[in-house]
Design a protein around this motif. Structure first.
Motif, mmCIF file in Angstrom:
data_model
loop_
_atom_site.group_PDB
_atom_site.id
_atom_site.type_symbol
_atom_site.label_atom_id
_atom_site.label_comp_id
_atom_site.label_asym_id
_atom_site.label_seq_id
_atom_site.Cartn_x
_atom_site.Cartn_y
_atom_site.Cartn_z
ATOM 1 N N ALA A 143 0.828 -1.206 0.000
ATOM 2 C CA ALA A 143 0.000 0.000 0.000
ATOM 3 C C ALA A 143 0.862 1.256 0.000
ATOM 4 C CB ALA A 143 -0.929 -0.003 1.211
ATOM 5 N N ASP A 144 2.011 1.221 0.668
ATOM 6 C CA ASP A 144 2.932 2.359 0.645
ATOM 7 C C ASP A 144 3.348 2.685 -0.785
ATOM 8 O OD1 ASP A 144 2.979 2.839 3.380
ATOM 9 O OD2 ASP A 144 4.661 1.483 3.741
ATOM 10 N N VAL A 145 3.696 1.637 -1.542
ATOM 11 C CA VAL A 145 4.121 1.828 -2.936
ATOM 12 C C VAL A 145 2.951 2.315 -3.780
ATOM 13 C CG1 VAL A 145 5.072 0.682 -4.970
ATOM 14 C CG2 VAL A 145 5.928 0.084 -2.701
ATOM 15 N N LEU A 146 1.783 1.712 -3.556
ATOM 16 C CA LEU A 146 0.600 2.092 -4.325
ATOM 17 C C LEU A 146 0.242 3.551 -4.093
ATOM 18 C CD1 LEU A 146 -1.843 1.163 -6.077
ATOM 19 C CD2 LEU A 146 -3.019 0.670 -3.933
ATOM 20 N N VAL A 147 0.206 3.971 -2.837
ATOM 21 C CA VAL A 147 -0.141 5.355 -2.512
ATOM 22 C C VAL A 147 0.879 6.326 -3.090
ATOM 23 C CG1 VAL A 147 -0.343 7.001 -0.607
ATOM 24 C CG2 VAL A 147 -1.502 4.789 -0.481
ATOM 25 N N ALA A 148 2.142 5.939 -3.108
ATOM 26 C CA ALA A 148 3.179 6.811 -3.672
ATOM 27 C C ALA A 148 2.978 7.043 -5.165
ATOM 28 C CB ALA A 148 4.556 6.200 -3.424
ATOM 29 N N SER A 149 2.231 6.159 -5.827
ATOM 30 C CA SER A 149 1.986 6.318 -7.263
ATOM 31 C C SER A 149 0.786 7.216 -7.543
ATOM 32 C CB SER A 149 1.746 4.947 -7.918
ATOM 33 O OG SER A 149 0.479 4.403 -7.535
ATOM 34 N N MET A 150 0.074 7.644 -6.491
ATOM 35 C CA MET A 150 -1.098 8.497 -6.651
ATOM 36 C C MET A 150 -0.687 9.964 -6.700
ATOM 37 S SD MET A 150 -3.724 6.664 -3.951
ATOM 38 C CE MET A 150 -4.058 4.910 -4.041
ATOM 39 N N PRO A 151 -1.578 10.819 -7.214
ATOM 40 C CA PRO A 151 -1.275 12.253 -7.223
ATOM 41 C C PRO A 151 -0.952 12.753 -5.821
ATOM 42 C CG PRO A 151 -3.235 11.792 -8.534
ATOM 43 C CD PRO A 151 -2.877 10.513 -7.835
ATOM 44 N N GLY A 152 0.017 13.650 -5.719
ATOM 45 C CA GLY A 152 0.493 14.103 -4.421
ATOM 46 C C GLY A 152 -0.560 14.764 -3.567
ATOM 47 N N GLN A 153 -1.386 15.615 -4.159
ATOM 48 C CA GLN A 153 -2.382 16.333 -3.384
ATOM 49 C C GLN A 153 -3.546 15.396 -3.029
ATOM 50 O OE1 GLN A 153 -3.861 19.825 -5.301
ATOM 51 N NE2 GLN A 153 -4.934 20.580 -3.489
ATOM 52 N N GLY A 154 -3.897 15.334 -1.774
ATOM 53 C CA GLY A 154 -5.002 14.493 -1.342
ATOM 54 C C GLY A 154 -4.664 13.019 -1.270
ATOM 55 N N ARG A 155 -3.383 12.699 -1.248
ATOM 56 C CA ARG A 155 -2.955 11.303 -1.156
ATOM 57 C C ARG A 155 -3.442 10.704 0.168
ATOM 58 N NH1 ARG A 155 3.297 10.892 -2.594
ATOM 59 N NH2 ARG A 155 2.737 11.145 -4.786
ATOM 60 N N PRO A 156 -4.098 9.543 0.141
ATOM 61 C CA PRO A 156 -4.629 8.966 1.382
ATOM 62 C C PRO A 156 -3.522 8.302 2.203
ATOM 63 C CG PRO A 156 -5.037 7.477 -0.425
ATOM 64 C CD PRO A 156 -4.428 8.712 -1.032
ATOM 65 N N PRO A 157 -3.737 8.111 3.490
ATOM 66 C CA PRO A 157 -2.760 7.394 4.314
ATOM 67 C C PRO A 157 -2.657 5.941 3.856
ATOM 68 C CG PRO A 157 -4.346 8.593 5.684
ATOM 69 C CD PRO A 157 -4.877 8.602 4.288
ATOM 70 N N ALA A 158 -1.444 5.461 3.727
ATOM 71 C CA ALA A 158 -1.239 4.089 3.258
ATOM 72 C C ALA A 158 -1.859 3.068 4.206
ATOM 73 C CB ALA A 158 0.249 3.816 3.077
ATOM 74 N N LEU A 159 -1.802 3.340 5.514
ATOM 75 C CA LEU A 159 -2.384 2.412 6.470
ATOM 76 C C LEU A 159 -3.888 2.277 6.253
ATOM 77 C CD1 LEU A 159 -2.262 0.584 8.934
ATOM 78 C CD2 LEU A 159 -2.399 2.623 10.384
ATOM 79 N N MET A 160 -4.556 3.397 5.988
ATOM 80 C CA MET A 160 -5.989 3.365 5.723
ATOM 81 C C MET A 160 -6.289 2.516 4.493
ATOM 82 S SD MET A 160 -8.590 6.446 4.653
ATOM 83 C CE MET A 160 -8.097 6.300 2.923
ATOM 84 N N VAL A 161 -5.504 2.708 3.439
ATOM 85 C CA VAL A 161 -5.703 1.941 2.206
ATOM 86 C C VAL A 161 -5.495 0.450 2.466
ATOM 87 C CG1 VAL A 161 -4.806 1.526 -0.133
ATOM 88 C CG2 VAL A 161 -5.111 3.868 0.704
ATOM 89 N N ALA A 162 -4.440 0.129 3.209
ATOM 90 C CA ALA A 162 -4.163 -1.274 3.508
ATOM 91 C C ALA A 162 -5.306 -1.895 4.299
ATOM 92 C CB ALA A 162 -2.855 -1.397 4.283
ATOM 93 N N LEU A 163 -5.822 -1.171 5.295
ATOM 94 C CA LEU A 163 -6.914 -1.695 6.111
ATOM 95 C C LEU A 163 -8.196 -1.856 5.292
ATOM 96 C CD1 LEU A 163 -6.324 0.321 9.403
ATOM 97 C CD2 LEU A 163 -6.050 -2.151 9.103
ATOM 98 N N HIS A 164 -8.499 -0.870 4.456
ATOM 99 C CA HIS A 164 -9.701 -0.955 3.638
ATOM 100 C C HIS A 164 -9.637 -2.125 2.658
ATOM 101 C CE1 HIS A 164 -11.014 3.541 4.158
ATOM 102 N NE2 HIS A 164 -11.255 2.807 5.232
ATOM 103 N N THR A 165 -8.504 -2.268 1.982
ATOM 104 C CA THR A 165 -8.407 -3.335 0.980
ATOM 105 C C THR A 165 -8.317 -4.705 1.635
ATOM 106 O OG1 THR A 165 -6.011 -2.900 0.817
ATOM 107 C CG2 THR A 165 -7.439 -1.901 -0.836
ATOM 108 N N TRP A 166 -7.730 -4.763 2.835
ATOM 109 C CA TRP A 166 -7.718 -6.017 3.587
ATOM 110 C C TRP A 166 -9.160 -6.417 3.928
ATOM 111 C CZ3 TRP A 166 -6.064 -6.463 9.394
ATOM 112 C CH2 TRP A 166 -6.050 -7.814 9.774
ATOM 113 N N ALA A 167 -9.956 -5.442 4.367
ATOM 114 C CA ALA A 167 -11.350 -5.720 4.697
ATOM 115 C C ALA A 167 -12.116 -6.187 3.460
ATOM 116 C CB ALA A 167 -12.013 -4.481 5.303
ATOM 117 N N LEU A 168 -11.862 -5.562 2.322
ATOM 118 C CA LEU A 168 -12.512 -5.975 1.079
ATOM 119 C C LEU A 168 -12.161 -7.414 0.728
ATOM 120 C CD1 LEU A 168 -12.117 -2.861 -1.281
ATOM 121 C CD2 LEU A 168 -14.270 -3.903 -0.554
ATOM 122 N N ALA A 169 -10.862 -7.707 0.717
ATOM 123 C CA ALA A 169 -10.412 -9.045 0.334
ATOM 124 C C ALA A 169 -10.920 -10.091 1.317
ATOM 125 C CB ALA A 169 -8.885 -9.079 0.258
#
Length: 210
Positions: A143-169
């Motif tokens: 998720a750290d790598v994924l978030v780093a590939s997103m536009p800089g402004q409004g980039r979400p916290p990597a931990l949030m993304v990891a938790l959300h996608t973990w919940a989805l999977a």
């Protein structure tokens, strides 16, 4: 020492009673769930006396914790291999990790149940807690790598993304991707459902999806 089940002769050699008990516990979980994986039944399956398991495990919970710990270790390895260092793109690699999540739940159903449905206390089983954290750490690093590939402004916290996608999977795997009777019917494959969910979620975050 050897034992027989359904006419099949099996056995364990001196020094691997621990592994034999863990294998027996996995068989019991596959057949009866965690409630059916009793210490006495695992000993019987392994062809030893009810007292023999105490050479390796304090009690049933410690046996289940060992099974779940090894499950998380295999799970982490599967996620790491599927990530493939984020190639060819972080989004594609991340989606591949999601498919690996579903594949693990389907091909290792007893491990999956032991890992997520045993109700064991993390505080009481530090090795299990560490293995679980290590598995999530693979997802968090991706998720750290994924978030780093997103536009800089409004980039979400990597931990949030990891938790959300973990919940989805985990939700898709638990509801629709299981290899046991708890699997719900779905008019599409679990992989298609998870891929669509990831696409909607990541697109909403501004991740490059092409």
């Amino acid at each position: 020492m050897s034992w027989s089940r359904n006419g099949e002769s099996r056995g364990y050699h001196h020094g691997n009673l621990r592994e034999a008990l863990m294998k027996a516990a996995l068989e019991l979980i596959a057949e009866k769930g965690t409630a059916g994986a009793t210490f006495a039944e695992a000993a019987r399956r392994a062809g030893v006396s009810p007292a023999a398991p105490y050479r390796h495990f304090r009690d049933r919970d410690e046996l289940l914790a060992a099974v779940a710990t090894e499950g998380f270790e295999r799970f982490a390895a599967a996620l790491q291999a599927s990530w493939g260092e984020g190639r060819p793109t972080p989004v594609e690699a991340y989606e591949r990790m999601g498919r690996a999540y579903l594949d693990f739940a389907r091909t290792h159903p007893a491990d999956y149940v032991a890992m997520f449905e045993s109700g064991l206390s993390a505080e009481a089983h530090p090795a299990l807690a560490q293995a679980s954290q290590d598995a999530f750490g693979v997802l968090r690093a991706a998720a750290d790598v994924l978030v780093a590939s997103m536009p800089g402004q409004g980039r979400p916290p990597a931990l949030m993304v990891a938790l959300h996608t973990w919940a989805l999977a985990h939700g898709v795997a638990s509801l629709f991707g299981r290899a046991d009777g708890a699997r719900r019917k779905l008019p599409m494959s679990p992989e298609e459902l998870l891929e669509a969910a990831f696409l909607v979620y990541l697109k909403g975050l501004g991740a490059p999806t092409n």
